[in-house]
Design a protein around this motif. Sequence first.
Motif, PDB file in Angstrom:
ATOM      1  N   ARG B 143       0.812  -1.214   0.000  1.00  0.00           N
ATOM      2  CA  ARG B 143       0.000   0.000   0.000  1.00  0.00           C
ATOM      3  C   ARG B 143       0.852   1.273   0.000  1.00  0.00           C
ATOM      4  NH1 ARG B 143      -5.084   1.786  -0.959  1.00  0.00           N
ATOM      5  NH2 ARG B 143      -5.529  -0.432  -0.822  1.00  0.00           N
ATOM      6  N   ASP B 144       2.037   1.185   0.587  1.00  0.00           N
ATOM      7  CA  ASP B 144       2.870   2.391   0.749  1.00  0.00           C
ATOM      8  C   ASP B 144       3.648   2.775  -0.503  1.00  0.00           C
ATOM      9  OD1 ASP B 144       2.086   2.904   3.307  1.00  0.00           O
ATOM     10  OD2 ASP B 144       3.717   1.783   4.242  1.00  0.00           O
ATOM     11  N   THR B 145       3.431   2.070  -1.598  1.00  0.00           N
ATOM     12  CA  THR B 145       4.185   2.423  -2.800  1.00  0.00           C
ATOM     13  C   THR B 145       3.231   2.599  -3.987  1.00  0.00           C
ATOM     14  OG1 THR B 145       6.039   1.786  -4.206  1.00  0.00           O
ATOM     15  CG2 THR B 145       4.630   0.017  -3.423  1.00  0.00           C
ATOM     16  N   ALA B 147       2.158   5.146  -5.419  1.00  0.00           N
ATOM     17  CA  ALA B 147       1.447   6.423  -5.453  1.00  0.00           C
ATOM     18  C   ALA B 147      -0.039   6.330  -5.796  1.00  0.00           C
ATOM     19  CB  ALA B 147       2.140   7.372  -6.441  1.00  0.00           C
ATOM     20  N   GLY B 148      -0.732   5.422  -5.138  1.00  0.00           N
ATOM     21  CA  GLY B 148      -2.188   5.410  -5.301  1.00  0.00           C
ATOM     22  C   GLY B 148      -2.701   4.637  -6.503  1.00  0.00           C
ATOM     23  N   SER B 149      -1.810   4.231  -7.408  1.00  0.00           N
ATOM     24  CA  SER B 149      -2.290   3.433  -8.547  1.00  0.00           C
ATOM     25  C   SER B 149      -2.597   2.014  -8.075  1.00  0.00           C
ATOM     26  CB  SER B 149      -1.246   3.372  -9.657  1.00  0.00           C
ATOM     27  OG  SER B 149      -0.232   2.425  -9.342  1.00  0.00           O
ATOM     28  N   MET B 150      -2.026   1.643  -6.947  1.00  0.00           N
ATOM     29  CA  MET B 150      -2.184   0.304  -6.372  1.00  0.00           C
ATOM     30  C   MET B 150      -1.709  -0.777  -7.328  1.00  0.00           C
ATOM     31  SD  MET B 150      -5.627   0.414  -4.129  1.00  0.00           S
ATOM     32  CE  MET B 150      -6.788   0.750  -5.427  1.00  0.00           C
ATOM     33  N   LEU B 151      -0.766  -0.426  -8.194  1.00  0.00           N
ATOM     34  CA  LEU B 151      -0.337  -1.372  -9.229  1.00  0.00           C
ATOM     35  C   LEU B 151       0.013  -2.727  -8.635  1.00  0.00           C
ATOM     36  CD1 LEU B 151       0.284  -1.934 -12.176  1.00  0.00           C
ATOM     37  CD2 LEU B 151       2.644  -1.262 -11.737  1.00  0.00           C
ATOM     38  N   ARG B 152       0.820  -2.724  -7.568  1.00  0.00           N
ATOM     39  CA  ARG B 152       1.197  -4.015  -6.998  1.00  0.00           C
ATOM     40  C   ARG B 152       0.211  -4.508  -5.948  1.00  0.00           C
ATOM     41  NH1 ARG B 152       7.506  -2.614  -6.512  1.00  0.00           N
ATOM     42  NH2 ARG B 152       6.617  -0.513  -6.673  1.00  0.00           N
ATOM     43  N   GLY B 259      13.805  -3.077  -5.088  1.00  0.00           N
ATOM     44  CA  GLY B 259      12.562  -2.321  -5.024  1.00  0.00           C
ATOM     45  C   GLY B 259      11.934  -2.270  -3.646  1.00  0.00           C
ATOM     46  N   HIS B 260      10.724  -1.772  -3.619  1.00  0.00           N
ATOM     47  CA  HIS B 260       9.968  -1.559  -2.372  1.00  0.00           C
ATOM     48  C   HIS B 260       9.733  -2.886  -1.654  1.00  0.00           C
ATOM     49  CE1 HIS B 260       7.055   0.542   0.216  1.00  0.00           C
ATOM     50  NE2 HIS B 260       6.361  -0.584   0.161  1.00  0.00           N
TER      51      HIS B 260
END
Lengths: 291, 283
Positions: B143-145, B147-152, B259-260
């Motif tokens: 959720r913290d990465t 930027a709101g696209s929720m891609l992952r 990555g994140h």
Amino acid sequence: MKLVTFTQGGATRIGVLAGDAIVDLAVAAPQLPREMCAFLAAGAEALAAAKQAASSSSARVALKDVKLEAPILRPPKILAVGLNYKDHIAETGSKTPEVPMIFNKQSTAVTSPHGDIHLPRASEQLDYEGEFAVVIGRYCRHVPKNRAREVIVGYTIANDVSVRDWQRRVPTFTMGKSWDTHCPLGPYITTADEVGDPHALDLKTWVNGELRQSSNTSQLLFNCFDLVEHLSTAFTLEPGDIISTGTPSGVAAAMKPPKWLKAGDVVKVAIEKLGEIENRVIAEPENTPRI
Amino acid sequence: MSVLEGPREEWRRILHEGQPKWVKPDRDRLILGDGREVAEAEATYLPPCEPSKILCIHLNYESRRVEFRAPQQETPTYFQKPITALNSHRGSLIRPSGTKYLNYEGEVAVIIGKPMRNVAREDTWNYLAGFAPGNDVGNQDFRDTDAGSMLRVKGMDGFCPIGPGIVSGVDIRKATLRTYLNGKVVQEGAISEMIFPIDYILADLCRFITLLPGDVIMSGTPKNSRPMNVGDLVEVEVTGLGRLSNRVAEAPAPQHKVGHQPTDTDAVRRVALGSDWVRSEPR
């Protein structure tokens, strides 16, 4: 329409009262939610579907074959009002409140219309309060009193059972009002269209057949619509929220000496058009779950 | 003809002798086009469509809006799930090792039947192939990465199971959605509770984006989305459509630590635990 939550054959679901039977909505209208709050959230169309289903002659179970539960098993909120009948204010010798005195009962306090009320191990000052309760039907906020009818789906009966010493020894009511089983509710939700004027209903409470409270909702200081406006000024009201509007005079605490409820007593509360609830007082069972 | 009317019809898609086949359910059998039959219990399901895109609406049930104390919105917002997120009835939901918050979100999946562009709300029902129960699975540890696209969060492989089949001839507006976790109801909401109804969503999206046959629109979830554990059976039932079943399995953590990395912050818990977390929030 009279909406019930009931258990039969190990499954709890909602239905519509039809004389001495219940129309099982899980069978008659399987597309509807089976839990009351989700059903109410579905709005006017779901109510209309339930009403239509209720006229079907199939999908009926005899009332005697089911256990009636509180119509709302776990209300999102139970809001209650202290000192809201003119006669009750007089008997307690209190000043007339200028704004409604709101407190909460915890939702875990709910019990069925014929469930046992526990006499706490930790107190002997157990009291009854027959109350007229509003059931909210919609998510809403900032509802002006002239539109309050739009968010009230119906009415039911509550017994605002109170543990007086726990209520009075601290400034807030929370502990005295929220013991498990201390909010009998039901026996059903009577929809607002069947009630008509909610401020013209007789309310009576008996203990072991002795009439203790007798009043009328016309005696409410802050009426249902005032309360909806007041409460929704601060927070969102949700489908299934209960507003218990306060109790009239005649509670045990006001008697001299107080006639506290004892194990074995039977408390009955009846309100015109809403039916009646009757609950026996038992000693808090030893097997109450605990840590 | 409108997808809401007519006799109920259901098509499912299975893998049969190495090939995808469309089948019709008939009690405990699935009937192939050539008349052969397969036992339903032994079928290997495929997703019941081949979308070019999966579009999803954010908050769309009043009960969830209230649960998250979100303000009322005039118009909805959307996000996408990659095609590789598509999964089927009985497919596994994979929680990567080292993550905690794999949430279910029971939803109605809307499947497009004809190309749609600039269609009025009242006409949208004429463009649909049907509906299916769907699960907008999310791994809130990410959720913290993004930027709101929720891609992952929402886009990992297999995070969009739909099925068991596509159903038409059902008035979805009167249906109820339930999610079961290990047999117990954990979400219940009437479709009529949607803030933006399905016809609104379709008309809104197809003003600018051509919707193609097989495309999937995920229409939102009611309150009580919560994390699942490895081994859990999650089922999404929509009355009239059927019941989608998936089990949670665990996969090894990614081999390459770039990555994140998963986080367990307030922002993560707020979404993963819903009101269970919100209520415990210190004031």
